[in-house]
Design a protein around this motif. Structure first.
Motif, PDB file in Angstrom:
ATOM      1  N   ALA A  61      32.372 -18.925  49.498  1.00 56.90           N
ATOM      2  CA  ALA A  61      33.048 -18.050  48.691  1.00 56.90           C
ATOM      3  C   ALA A  61      33.148 -16.840  48.962  1.00 56.90           C
ATOM      4  N   ARG A  62      31.970 -16.384  49.806  1.00 54.38           N
ATOM      5  CA  ARG A  62      31.793 -14.916  50.353  1.00 54.38           C
ATOM      6  C   ARG A  62      32.526 -14.863  51.702  1.00 54.38           C
ATOM      7  N   GLU A  63      32.099 -15.924  52.589  1.00 53.40           N
ATOM      8  CA  GLU A  63      32.744 -15.855  53.955  1.00 53.40           C
ATOM      9  C   GLU A  63      34.184 -16.110  54.088  1.00 53.40           C
ATOM     10  N   GLY A  64      34.709 -16.883  53.113  1.00 55.96           N
ATOM     11  CA  GLY A  64      35.984 -17.112  53.159  1.00 55.96           C
ATOM     12  C   GLY A  64      36.901 -16.279  52.246  1.00 55.96           C
ATOM     13  N   GLY A  65      36.383 -15.307  51.919  1.00 54.95           N
ATOM     14  CA  GLY A  65      37.184 -14.191  51.082  1.00 54.95           C
ATOM     15  C   GLY A  65      37.465 -14.365  49.555  1.00 54.95           C
ATOM     16  N   HIS A  66      37.057 -15.556  48.898  1.00 51.22           N
ATOM     17  CA  HIS A  66      37.311 -15.752  47.683  1.00 51.22           C
ATOM     18  C   HIS A  66      37.056 -14.808  46.844  1.00 51.22           C
ATOM     19  N   PHE A  67      35.655 -14.338  46.936  1.00 50.01           N
ATOM     20  CA  PHE A  67      35.276 -13.257  46.136  1.00 50.01           C
ATOM     21  C   PHE A  67      35.925 -11.996  46.201  1.00 50.01           C
ATOM     22  N   THR A  68      36.624 -11.764  47.355  1.00 50.45           N
ATOM     23  CA  THR A  68      37.200 -10.503  47.720  1.00 50.45           C
ATOM     24  C   THR A  68      38.541 -10.689  47.050  1.00 50.45           C
ATOM     25  N   ARG A  69      39.049 -11.854  47.200  1.00 44.92           N
ATOM     26  CA  ARG A  69      40.380 -12.086  46.397  1.00 44.92           C
ATOM     27  C   ARG A  69      40.322 -11.847  44.850  1.00 44.92           C
ATOM     28  N   ALA A  70      39.314 -12.199  44.350  1.00 45.75           N
ATOM     29  CA  ALA A  70      39.105 -12.057  42.774  1.00 45.75           C
ATOM     30  C   ALA A  70      38.673 -10.749  42.468  1.00 45.75           C
ATOM     31  N   ALA A 238      28.031 -12.982  28.164  1.00 50.91           N
ATOM     32  CA  ALA A 238      28.841 -14.277  28.015  1.00 50.91           C
ATOM     33  C   ALA A 238      30.391 -14.205  27.966  1.00 50.91           C
ATOM     34  N   LYS A 239      30.791 -12.962  27.609  1.00 50.64           N
ATOM     35  CA  LYS A 239      32.345 -12.776  27.648  1.00 50.64           C
ATOM     36  C   LYS A 239      32.890 -11.918  28.694  1.00 50.64           C
ATOM     37  N   ASP A 240      31.966 -11.587  29.730  1.00 52.06           N
ATOM     38  CA  ASP A 240      32.362 -10.625  30.711  1.00 52.06           C
ATOM     39  C   ASP A 240      33.503 -11.233  31.813  1.00 52.06           C
ATOM     40  N   ALA A 241      34.770 -10.577  31.771  1.00 55.48           N
ATOM     41  CA  ALA A 241      35.669 -11.062  32.623  1.00 55.48           C
ATOM     42  C   ALA A 241      35.364 -11.312  34.213  1.00 55.48           C
ATOM     43  N   ALA A 242      34.317 -10.393  34.702  1.00 51.85           N
ATOM     44  CA  ALA A 242      33.965 -10.408  36.117  1.00 51.85           C
ATOM     45  C   ALA A 242      33.186 -11.774  36.327  1.00 51.85           C
ATOM     46  N   LEU A 243      32.408 -12.268  35.130  1.00 48.59           N
ATOM     47  CA  LEU A 243      31.796 -13.424  35.445  1.00 48.59           C
ATOM     48  C   LEU A 243      32.738 -14.851  35.376  1.00 48.59           C
ATOM     49  N   ARG A 244      33.743 -14.577  34.809  1.00 44.50           N
ATOM     50  CA  ARG A 244      34.710 -15.702  34.893  1.00 44.50           C
ATOM     51  C   ARG A 244      35.401 -15.580  36.156  1.00 44.50           C
ATOM     52  N   ARG A 245      35.693 -14.386  36.654  1.00 46.92           N
ATOM     53  CA  ARG A 245      36.509 -14.256  38.100  1.00 46.92           C
ATOM     54  C   ARG A 245      35.551 -14.756  39.138  1.00 46.92           C
ATOM     55  N   PHE A 246      34.013 -14.760  38.883  1.00 43.06           N
ATOM     56  CA  PHE A 246      33.165 -15.102  39.776  1.00 43.06           C
ATOM     57  C   PHE A 246      33.345 -16.784  39.969  1.00 43.06           C
ATOM     58  N   MET A 247      33.515 -17.326  38.515  1.00 48.59           N
ATOM     59  CA  MET A 247      33.464 -18.788  38.503  1.00 48.59           C
ATOM     60  C   MET A 247      34.800 -19.244  39.140  1.00 48.59           C
ATOM     61  N   TYR A 326      22.792 -21.166  24.303  1.00 53.08           N
ATOM     62  CA  TYR A 326      22.011 -21.157  25.562  1.00 53.08           C
ATOM     63  C   TYR A 326      23.427 -21.779  26.938  1.00 53.08           C
ATOM     64  N   ALA A 327      24.396 -22.234  26.162  1.00 51.68           N
ATOM     65  CA  ALA A 327      25.336 -22.715  27.232  1.00 51.68           C
ATOM     66  C   ALA A 327      26.861 -22.650  26.677  1.00 51.68           C
ATOM     67  N   VAL A 328      27.587 -21.953  27.591  1.00 58.91           N
ATOM     68  CA  VAL A 328      28.861 -21.265  27.024  1.00 58.91           C
ATOM     69  C   VAL A 328      29.912 -21.718  28.246  1.00 58.91           C
ATOM     70  N   GLU A 329      31.170 -21.885  27.889  1.00 57.80           N
ATOM     71  CA  GLU A 329      32.161 -21.924  28.943  1.00 57.80           C
ATOM     72  C   GLU A 329      32.811 -20.407  28.804  1.00 57.80           C
ATOM     73  N   LEU A 330      32.957 -19.763  29.760  1.00 58.13           N
ATOM     74  CA  LEU A 330      33.407 -18.539  29.741  1.00 58.13           C
ATOM     75  C   LEU A 330      34.936 -18.382  29.499  1.00 58.13           C
ATOM     76  N   PRO A 331      35.509 -17.274  28.685  1.00 57.36           N
ATOM     77  CA  PRO A 331      36.676 -17.329  28.426  1.00 57.36           C
ATOM     78  C   PRO A 331      37.576 -17.053  29.562  1.00 57.36           C
ATOM     79  N   PRO A 332      38.967 -17.250  29.510  1.00 58.94           N
ATOM     80  CA  PRO A 332      39.900 -16.969  30.856  1.00 58.94           C
ATOM     81  C   PRO A 332      39.872 -15.434  31.217  1.00 58.94           C
ATOM     82  N   ALA A 333      39.712 -14.989  32.357  1.00 54.78           N
ATOM     83  CA  ALA A 333      39.652 -13.597  32.609  1.00 54.78           C
ATOM     84  C   ALA A 333      41.332 -13.009  32.370  1.00 54.78           C
TER      85      ALA A 333
END
Length: 333
Positions: A61-70, A238-247, A326-333
């Motif tokens: 994700a880091r080497e291929g630019g996936h984080f950057t594009r997010a 648990a509702k942080d949009a940046a974490l959803r973009r990370f996923m 203790y376990a969630v599915e992040l909302p859409p970013a």
């Protein structure tokens, strides 16, 4: 390697300094999406251990630019102590941590404000292993034998559950703390079996050293199926949009990884990670491809509740908490 069944990785360990990635972005990386402030959102990710093939989607994700594009600037940090990630995330000194589902249940029961927000490795990896050409051919043969483990706290429940499927109990064996020398303890004859060796690493390591092993899989002997490696965040995030973009970036990277394994391997071992270019890591990399979560943000709530009930029945946790604690599915970013 976990807080419950940790293993040593002498042939895989990579110094923290080697986590620094090349400064130049890959040519194919598109211009990043921006955070609300107009700059990439910064995240700190604490690994569970030194970089190894279990972390391949993160590196890709880091080497291929996936984080950057997010629109993300992700700092990847290996811990000085494998027990640090959950503590630092709980203290809000790191945004995300690579952790273990088994350990998460115990940590939450002890009051840490952690929540699972994603999955890295979606199948169990831990095993109860013996030498293939040794005297232990069946679980029943372990009666009166020695079983080595690394980290105290879960070994009696684990061994007792596995042996219980063949009419034995933990009282029928002797448990020996061999610290992080699981494979060496087994190959040297110090113990007759080891608890906690990972099927994608230790079995390859033993075979390369001329002492092939045989694994008994906990999920086939009494254990509920669980996620081996997960991502945890502070409950407040648990509702942080940046974490959803990370996923979402990890989902893209994992798909690239399984579609292009050879190219991904080259990306994984380039630059500061060239020390990982050996036969053991190459085998482990290939063996782990089918175990990565293809939908890292998706949550199988039944899997978590089932394991929580198992731990409660074994008196490892006081009660079964609500899943959302203790376990969630992040909302859409």
């Amino acid at each position: 390697m976990t807080g419950l069944t940790r293993r040593a990785l002498p042939a895989l360990a990579l110094p923290l300094a080697a986590l620094a990635l090349p400064a130049a972005a890959r040519a194919q990386a598109a211009a990043p999406a921006k955070s609300a402030g107009g700059t990439p959102a910064s995240l700190t990710l604490m690994l569970d251990w030194f970089v190894n093939p279990d972390h391949a989607p993160i590196i890709i994700a880091r080497e291929g630019g996936h984080f950057t594009r997010a629109g993300l600037d992700v700092r990847i940090v290996a811990p000085a102590d494998p027990n640090d990630p959950p503590r630092l995330v709980a203290a809000k000194q790191a945004d995300l941590g690579v952790y273990y589902q088994k350990s998460l249940h115990l940590a939450v029961d002890q009051g840490l404000p952690l929540v699972r927000v994603g999955t890295l490795v979606a199948t169990p990896l831990s095993t109860l292993s013996v030498l293939r050409d040794g005297p232990i051919q069946r679980l029943e043969d372990l009666k009166g034998k020695k079983i080595g483990f690394s980290t105290a706290g879960f070994e009696e429940v684990a061994v007792g559950t596995i042996l219980g499927t063949v009419g034995l109990s933990v009282k029928d064996v002797t448990l020996v703390n061999v610290n992080f020398g699981l494979s060496s303890a087994l190959m040297s004859g110090q113990v007759d079996a080891i608890l906690g060796g990972f099927r994608n690493f230790e079995l390859h390591q033993m075979e390369l050293e001329g002492r092939p092993g045989r694994a008994f899989y906990p999920e086939q002997h009494g254990f509920p199926i669980y996620d081996e490696l997960i991502y945890v965040a502070h409950r407040d995030r648990a509702k942080d949009a940046a974490l959803r973009r990370f996923m979402d970036a990890l989902e893209s990277a994992t798909t690239f990884l399984v579609n292009n394994p050879e190219e991904s391997w080259k990306m994984f071992i380039e630059g500061p990670r060239k020390e990982l270019d050996n036969e053991l890591n190459k085998r482990a990399f290939k063996d782990t491809l089918t175990r990565f979560s293809l939908s890292p943000a998706a949550l199988d709530g039944n899997r978590y509740e089932r394991f929580a009930r198992f731990l409660a029945e074994k008196k490892m946790i006081r009660s079964v908490p609500p899943l959302a604690d203790y376990a969630v599915e992040l909302p859409p970013a």
